[in-house]
Design an enzyme around this catalytic site. Structure first.
Site, short mmCIF file in Angstrom:
data_model
loop_
_atom_site.label_atom_id
_atom_site.label_comp_id
_atom_site.label_asym_id
_atom_site.label_seq_id
_atom_site.Cartn_x
_atom_site.Cartn_y
_atom_site.Cartn_z
N LYS A 41 -7.83 22.86 -5.74
CA LYS A 41 -6.44 22.72 -6.18
C LYS A 41 -5.54 22.37 -5.00
CE LYS A 41 -5.85 27.71 -5.61
NZ LYS A 41 -5.87 29.01 -6.28
N ARG A 137 -0.85 38.20 -13.31
CA ARG A 137 -0.48 36.79 -13.51
C ARG A 137 -0.85 36.41 -14.95
NH1 ARG A 137 -2.12 34.03 -7.69
NH2 ARG A 137 -3.80 33.16 -8.96
N TYR A 267 16.95 21.73 19.29
CA TYR A 267 18.19 22.25 18.70
C TYR A 267 18.44 23.71 19.07
CZ TYR A 267 17.81 18.21 15.52
OH TYR A 267 17.71 16.96 14.98
N MET A 315 12.37 18.56 12.24
CA MET A 315 11.76 17.96 11.04
C MET A 315 10.55 17.09 11.40
SD MET A 315 13.52 15.64 8.07
CE MET A 315 14.76 16.87 7.66
C1 LIG Z 1 -6.93 29.78 -5.77
C2 LIG Z 1 -7.86 30.48 -6.66
C3 LIG Z 1 -9.18 30.76 -6.26
C4 LIG Z 1 -9.69 30.50 -4.86
O1 LIG Z 1 -9.26 31.55 -4.00
P1 LIG Z 1 -9.70 31.61 -2.47
O2 LIG Z 1 -9.14 32.89 -1.97
O3 LIG Z 1 -9.05 30.43 -1.81
O4 LIG Z 1 -11.17 31.54 -2.42
C5 LIG Z 1 -10.03 31.30 -7.20
N1 LIG Z 1 -9.61 31.59 -8.45
C6 LIG Z 1 -8.35 31.38 -8.84
C7 LIG Z 1 -7.94 31.74 -10.23
C8 LIG Z 1 -7.42 30.83 -7.97
O5 LIG Z 1 -6.15 30.64 -8.37
#
Ligand SMILES: *Cc1c(COP(=O)(O)O)cnc(C)c1O
Length: 374
Positions: A41, A137, A267, A315
């Site tokens: 992802k 979640r 800066y 930046m």
């Molecule tokens: C991002 C994610 C993972 C991977 O987690 P890591 O700690 O990067 O291995 C696995 N499962 C879900 C549902 C996630 O959102």
């Protein structure tokens, strides 16, 4: 890492695809699960989703995990034909294109299940039911499990869906908290079994639990950070886990300037030279994902020596006080990479910026050229 930056390239993230392959092989051997889901992802945590998926598959990943359907469809378009699962959906997501492409769908509610079934007219939808076990979640709440499992059983019997999996996600708060989630997950699995569901894959562990909590491994682990060679633990390094960091972030020094004592840097003049010295300008800034919180503290390796960002990260650039080290325009500055090569690590930057290594690599900006080494 090999060679210097390509001609005409000012800033570069070098991605070592072979390292991703190695890391998957390493994690697979440690977890020993039937299947291995490589999580790519957010553009493969900044490494490039297609590169990461290809490396992971070469290393033995059997499935690919992403957060959302557009990420999955882009992988299909790029020719990745391995099973792909996507688990985060908008309230009005149109599931048709994903089902047509054989994308497996995480299902977190009865409403989602019904909408997915509605879109599965010509072929069954492949689903993984996500159950909430504590993280707070998404996922089916314990009180809703009976209704969702019953409907899923009905839809599976009618050929509208195939139940590929049941899964959940850990909070990583403590061993005890994670074990409570394992127990809740097992209750959900027992109820699913009672409802007649026969998921092919039960999966719970991400990288941390894949390594440290054997009872969370079930049939598959979903590993993200580990496949990129980074440690999810504060007290264990990549090398201690047998992992190789896959990303090196580097740039060519864009300017050097000899300055006298008391010369301000960047800066706000939060840094001033103590004596006559050399300022080297590194063309990477917060637009490129270099955290501004690392102003004055982020580590940089130039000419085989380690320095610290002088003053504020801007930046597009920041300054390094290199003292009397003979640094020239065009010399390579490495922000992070594989620490066994002497480079600082993404975890060093995370510590400097008060964040985690996940955020350091994932936020590398679009302006940074990705070069893939295999
Ligand atoms: C991002 C994610 C993972 C991977 O987690 P890591 O700690 O990067 O291995 C696995 N499962 C879900 C549902 C996630 O959102």
């Amino acid at each position: 890492m090999t060679g210097s930056l390509p001609r005409g390239i000012m800033r570069e993230a070098v991605i070592n695809r072979g390292a991703i392959e190695h890391n998957v092989r390493q994690l697979r051997a440690a977890a020993k699960t039937t299947e291995f889901i490589a999580v790519v992802k957010a553009d493969g945590y900044g490494h490039g989703a297609v590169t990461a998926a290809r490396g992971a598959i070469a290393g033995g990943a059997t499935r690919i995990g992403v957060a959302e359907i557009p990420e999955a469809l882009r992988l299909r378009d790029a020719g990745i034909d391995a099973p792909i699962i996507a688990w985060l959906h908008a309230p009005d997501t149109a599931f048709g294109p994903a089902i047509a492409q054989g994308i497996e769908l995480g299902v977190s509610s009865l409403d989602q299940l019904l909408r997915i079934a509605e879109h599965a007219q010509t072929q069954p939808a492949l689903v993984h039911i996500k159950v909430e076990t504590g993280l707070g979640r998404n996922g089916v709440a314990p009180a809703d499990r009976a209704a969702v499992f019953a409907e899923a059983a009905r839809l599976a019997a009618a050929g509208r869906i195939v139940i590929e999996g049941i899964f959940s996600h850990l909070s990583g708060t403590s061993m005890a908290d994670d074990r409570d989630q394992v127990a809740e997950f097992e209750r959900a699995l027992a109820e699913a079994d009672d409802a007649g569901l026969q998921p092919r894959l039960r999966h719970l562990a991400a990288t941390a639990a894949a390594i440290a909590l054997p009872e969370a491994r079930f049939d598959a682990v979903r590993a993200g950070i580990g496949i990129y060679g980074l440690s999810p633990f504060e007290d264990r390094s990549s090398a201690q886990l047998g992992l190789r960091p896959a990303m090196t972030l580097r740039a060519r020094v864009a300017a050097v300037r000899r300055v006298g004592p008391g010369h301000g840097a960047s800066y706000g003049y939060e840094y001033r030279s103590e004596r006559e010295t050399t300022f080297a300008l590194v063309p990477l800034g917060y637009a490129d994902g270099v955290p501004r919180q690392a102003s004055g503290v982020g580590p940089v390796r130039i000419g085989g020596r380690r320095f610290t960002v002088a003053g504020r990260v801007a930046m597009d650039q920041f300054i390094v006080d290199v003292g009397d080290t003979p640094v020239r325009v065009g010399d390579q500055a490495v922000l992070f990479g594989d620490p066994t090569t002497g480079a600082p690590s993404a975890s060093d930057w995370a510590e400097a910026a008060g964040t985690i290594n996940y955020e350091i690599v994932t936020r590398i900006g679009a302006r940074v050229t990705r070069t893939v080494n295999s």
